[in-house]
Scaffold this motif. Structure first.
Motif, PDB file in Angstrom:
ATOM      1  N   SER A 107       0.835  -1.199   0.000  1.00 18.39           N
ATOM      2  CA  SER A 107       0.000   0.000   0.000  1.00 18.39           C
ATOM      3  C   SER A 107       0.868   1.247   0.000  1.00 18.39           C
ATOM      4  O   SER A 107       2.020   1.222   0.439  1.00 18.39           O
ATOM      5  CB  SER A 107      -0.933   0.013   1.212  1.00 18.39           C
ATOM      6  OG  SER A 107      -0.188   0.022   2.418  1.00 18.39           O
ATOM      7  N   GLY A 108       0.328   2.348  -0.485  1.00 18.45           N
ATOM      8  CA  GLY A 108       1.082   3.584  -0.590  1.00 18.45           C
ATOM      9  C   GLY A 108       0.994   4.444   0.656  1.00 18.45           C
ATOM     10  O   GLY A 108      -0.029   4.469   1.344  1.00 18.45           O
ATOM     11  N   LEU A 109       2.085   5.147   0.959  1.00 22.10           N
ATOM     12  CA  LEU A 109       2.099   6.177   1.992  1.00 22.10           C
ATOM     13  C   LEU A 109       1.984   7.510   1.261  1.00 22.10           C
ATOM     14  O   LEU A 109       2.918   7.944   0.586  1.00 22.10           O
ATOM     15  CB  LEU A 109       3.400   6.110   2.800  1.00 22.10           C
ATOM     16  CG  LEU A 109       3.688   7.277   3.757  1.00 22.10           C
ATOM     17  CD1 LEU A 109       2.587   7.411   4.798  1.00 22.10           C
ATOM     18  CD2 LEU A 109       5.045   7.096   4.435  1.00 22.10           C
ATOM     19  N   ASP A 160       7.976  -5.298  11.251  1.00 26.48           N
ATOM     20  CA  ASP A 160       6.941  -5.882  10.405  1.00 26.48           C
ATOM     21  C   ASP A 160       6.837  -5.227   9.024  1.00 26.48           C
ATOM     22  O   ASP A 160       6.364  -5.851   8.079  1.00 26.48           O
ATOM     23  CB  ASP A 160       5.576  -5.788  11.098  1.00 26.48           C
ATOM     24  CG  ASP A 160       5.528  -6.591  12.384  1.00 26.48           C
ATOM     25  OD1 ASP A 160       6.139  -7.681  12.425  1.00 26.48           O
ATOM     26  OD2 ASP A 160       4.900  -6.134  13.348  1.00 26.48           O
ATOM     27  N   PHE A 161       7.242  -3.957   8.910  1.00 20.93           N
ATOM     28  CA  PHE A 161       7.153  -3.230   7.644  1.00 20.93           C
ATOM     29  C   PHE A 161       8.371  -2.329   7.484  1.00 20.93           C
ATOM     30  O   PHE A 161       9.015  -1.949   8.457  1.00 20.93           O
ATOM     31  CB  PHE A 161       5.891  -2.349   7.591  1.00 20.93           C
ATOM     32  CG  PHE A 161       4.609  -3.101   7.432  1.00 20.93           C
ATOM     33  CD1 PHE A 161       4.066  -3.329   6.176  1.00 20.93           C
ATOM     34  CD2 PHE A 161       3.931  -3.584   8.547  1.00 20.93           C
ATOM     35  CE1 PHE A 161       2.877  -4.019   6.027  1.00 20.93           C
ATOM     36  CE2 PHE A 161       2.734  -4.281   8.407  1.00 20.93           C
ATOM     37  CZ  PHE A 161       2.207  -4.502   7.147  1.00 20.93           C
ATOM     38  N   PHE A 162       8.669  -1.986   6.231  1.00 18.10           N
ATOM     39  CA  PHE A 162       9.629  -0.933   5.920  1.00 18.10           C
ATOM     40  C   PHE A 162       9.111  -0.187   4.704  1.00 18.10           C
ATOM     41  O   PHE A 162       8.099  -0.575   4.102  1.00 18.10           O
ATOM     42  CB  PHE A 162      11.041  -1.501   5.689  1.00 18.10           C
ATOM     43  CG  PHE A 162      11.145  -2.547   4.606  1.00 18.10           C
ATOM     44  CD1 PHE A 162      11.287  -2.192   3.266  1.00 18.10           C
ATOM     45  CD2 PHE A 162      11.138  -3.906   4.924  1.00 18.10           C
ATOM     46  CE1 PHE A 162      11.397  -3.148   2.267  1.00 18.10           C
ATOM     47  CE2 PHE A 162      11.257  -4.882   3.934  1.00 18.10           C
ATOM     48  CZ  PHE A 162      11.380  -4.496   2.604  1.00 18.10           C
ATOM     49  N   PHE A 192       4.614   0.789   1.528  1.00 19.62           N
ATOM     50  CA  PHE A 192       4.837  -0.076   2.674  1.00 19.62           C
ATOM     51  C   PHE A 192       5.096  -1.497   2.172  1.00 19.62           C
ATOM     52  O   PHE A 192       4.289  -2.063   1.429  1.00 19.62           O
ATOM     53  CB  PHE A 192       3.615  -0.111   3.592  1.00 19.62           C
ATOM     54  CG  PHE A 192       3.366   1.152   4.353  1.00 19.62           C
ATOM     55  CD1 PHE A 192       4.129   1.480   5.464  1.00 19.62           C
ATOM     56  CD2 PHE A 192       2.342   2.017   3.974  1.00 19.62           C
ATOM     57  CE1 PHE A 192       3.881   2.641   6.188  1.00 19.62           C
ATOM     58  CE2 PHE A 192       2.088   3.175   4.691  1.00 19.62           C
ATOM     59  CZ  PHE A 192       2.862   3.496   5.804  1.00 19.62           C
ATOM     60  N   GLU A 193       6.230  -2.052   2.578  1.00 15.33           N
ATOM     61  CA  GLU A 193       6.553  -3.440   2.236  1.00 15.33           C
ATOM     62  C   GLU A 193       6.529  -4.275   3.511  1.00 15.33           C
ATOM     63  O   GLU A 193       7.217  -3.963   4.486  1.00 15.33           O
ATOM     64  CB  GLU A 193       7.924  -3.537   1.569  1.00 15.33           C
ATOM     65  CG  GLU A 193       8.323  -4.934   1.166  1.00 15.33           C
ATOM     66  CD  GLU A 193       7.467  -5.496   0.025  1.00 15.33           C
ATOM     67  OE1 GLU A 193       7.466  -6.724  -0.133  1.00 15.33           O
ATOM     68  OE2 GLU A 193       6.816  -4.707  -0.695  1.00 15.33           O
ATOM     69  N   GLN A 194       5.734  -5.335   3.495  1.00 18.87           N
ATOM     70  CA  GLN A 194       5.634  -6.194   4.668  1.00 18.87           C
ATOM     71  C   GLN A 194       6.797  -7.175   4.721  1.00 18.87           C
ATOM     72  O   GLN A 194       7.192  -7.749   3.703  1.00 18.87           O
ATOM     73  CB  GLN A 194       4.314  -6.962   4.663  1.00 18.87           C
ATOM     74  CG  GLN A 194       4.052  -7.743   5.940  1.00 18.87           C
ATOM     75  CD  GLN A 194       2.625  -8.251   6.013  1.00 18.87           C
ATOM     76  OE1 GLN A 194       1.906  -8.281   5.022  1.00 18.87           O
ATOM     77  NE2 GLN A 194       2.209  -8.644   7.204  1.00 18.87           N
ATOM     78  N   VAL A 195       7.345  -7.338   5.916  1.00 21.21           N
ATOM     79  CA  VAL A 195       8.434  -8.284   6.114  1.00 21.21           C
ATOM     80  C   VAL A 195       7.891  -9.706   6.014  1.00 21.21           C
ATOM     81  O   VAL A 195       6.810 -10.009   6.497  1.00 21.21           O
ATOM     82  CB  VAL A 195       9.100  -8.051   7.487  1.00 21.21           C
ATOM     83  CG1 VAL A 195      10.112  -9.141   7.808  1.00 21.21           C
ATOM     84  CG2 VAL A 195       9.756  -6.674   7.514  1.00 21.21           C
ATOM     85  N   GLY A 196       8.635 -10.567   5.371  1.00 19.46           N
ATOM     86  CA  GLY A 196       8.209 -11.952   5.206  1.00 19.46           C
ATOM     87  C   GLY A 196       8.472 -12.426   3.795  1.00 19.46           C
ATOM     88  O   GLY A 196       8.831 -11.635   2.917  1.00 19.46           O
TER      89      GLY A 196
END
Length: 257
Positions: free
Chosen positions: A37-39, A106-108, A72-76
Motif C-alpha cells: 500500500s502507498g504512503l 513488520d514493515f519498511f 509499505f513493504e511487509q516483512v516476510g
C-alpha cells in the motif's frame, strides 16, 4: 554457541531502541499498513514534535520534490519482487539475517516500482528545522560483481543549501560474510537548519531495491555500525571459551597451554 551469538546480535539491535523512532509498522493514522500500500506524500507522521512526510521524486527536475508515494513493504517471504532478498536468510525475500529480525520489524518503506531501475530519490520533508536525524537502509549488497549497490543520504536547508551528507559502503557480493546482506546500514546526519533529506541510489547495478526503516527524524543514532556485529560475535565466542575453560578447571580437566 550459535544461540549465544544470535542473542548478542539481537541485543545490539534492540539495546538502543528508544521512543521517537519511525518503524513504519503503523501508518500515520495509527492503523496497520497493508503490504504494497502507498504512503501518501501528504500523509504526515507527527513525532518528536515535528511533522514529517515521505515520497519519491520521479520527475528528476532538480528540485527534490516528492511526487510519488513510498510503498509499505511487509516483512516476510510472501512477496518476491519488491523489497530485497537475503542469501543468509536462506534466500528469503524481505527477511533479515538470523539474529537481526527484531530490528527489521513488520514493515519498511520501499520505492514505488518493483526491484529494478530506481527513481530519482526518496525525499523526506519536515515542517520545521531540525538539527539531527538517523535511519537505516537494509541489505546493501550485490549479486553480480563488480556492480554494486550504494546510497547517498543528504540533508538540505529550506533554501536548498547542503547541510550534511553521508555515503554508504559499496555493496559486497551476497555470499560474502562481510556484506550487508540481510543487515542494516545505519546513517546519521547533523547540522543547523535541516528541512529536507534525500536518499539517492549512486551504485552501479541495475537491480535495485530500497529497504528504508527505523527512522529517527530528530536525533542521531547510537546503534552500532554493522562492523560491530563481528566484534560482538568475537566477544560472545570469547565468553563461551572462557566459560568452558572455567568448567574444565573446576572438573579437573587438563587445559591446553
Amino acid at each position: 554457541m550459535r544461540s549465544c551469538l544470535a542473542l548478542s546480535i539481537t541485543y545490539l539491535l534492540t539495546a538502543n531502541v528508544q521512543a521517537g523512532i519511525l518503524t513504519f509498522d503503523q501508518a500515520p493514522n495509527g492503523s496497520t499498513p497493508t503490504d504494497n500500500s502507498g504512503l501518501g506524500i501528504n500523509d504526515a507522521y507527527h513525532i518528536n514534535g515535528v511533522e514529517v512526510t515521505f515520497g519519491f521524486d520521479t520527475i528528476a527536475d532538480g528540485t527534490w520534490t516528492a511526487d510519488t508515494p513510498a510503498i509499505f513493504e511487509q516483512v516476510g517471504d510472501s512477496d518476491s519482487g519488491n523489497g530485497f532478498q537475503s542469501y543468509y536468510a536462506g534466500g528469503g525475500h524481505d527477511v533479515a539475517r538470523p539474529g537481526a529480525s527484531s530490528s527489521l520489524g513488520d514493515f519498511f518503506l520501499r520505492q514505488p516500482n518493483a526491484i529494478g531501475a530506481f527513481p530519482e530519490a526518496l525525499v523526506i520533508d519536515y515542517d520545521q528545522n531540525i538539527s539531527a536525524l538517523s535511519g537505516e537502509i537494509w541489505d546493501i549488497d550485490t549479486g553480480s560483481f563488480p556492480s554494486y549497490e550504494q546510497w547517498l543520504v543528504s540533508a538540505y536547508t529550506a533554501s536548498g543549501a547542503l547541510v550534511d551528507s553521508t555515503l554508504s559502503p559499496q555493496g559486497l557480493r551476497q555470499t560474502d560474510i562481510n556484506s550487508l546482506d540481510g543487515l542494516p546500514w545505519t546513517f546519521s546526519l547533523s547540522g543547523n537548519g535541516i528541512r529536507k533529506v534525500t536518499i539517492e541510489f549512486v551504485g552501479t547495478t541495475s537491480i535495485v531495491g530500497l529497504a528504508f526503516d527505523n527512522f529517527n527524524p530528530t536525533a542521531a543514532s547510537a546503534v552500532p555500525e554493522p562492523t560491530s556485529f563481528a566484534i560482538l560475535g568475537l566477544g560472545a565466542l570469547s565468553l563461551v571459551a572462557l566459560r568452558r575453560r572455567r568448567m574444565g578447571v573446576s572438573s579437573g580437566t587438563p587445559q591446553a597451554s
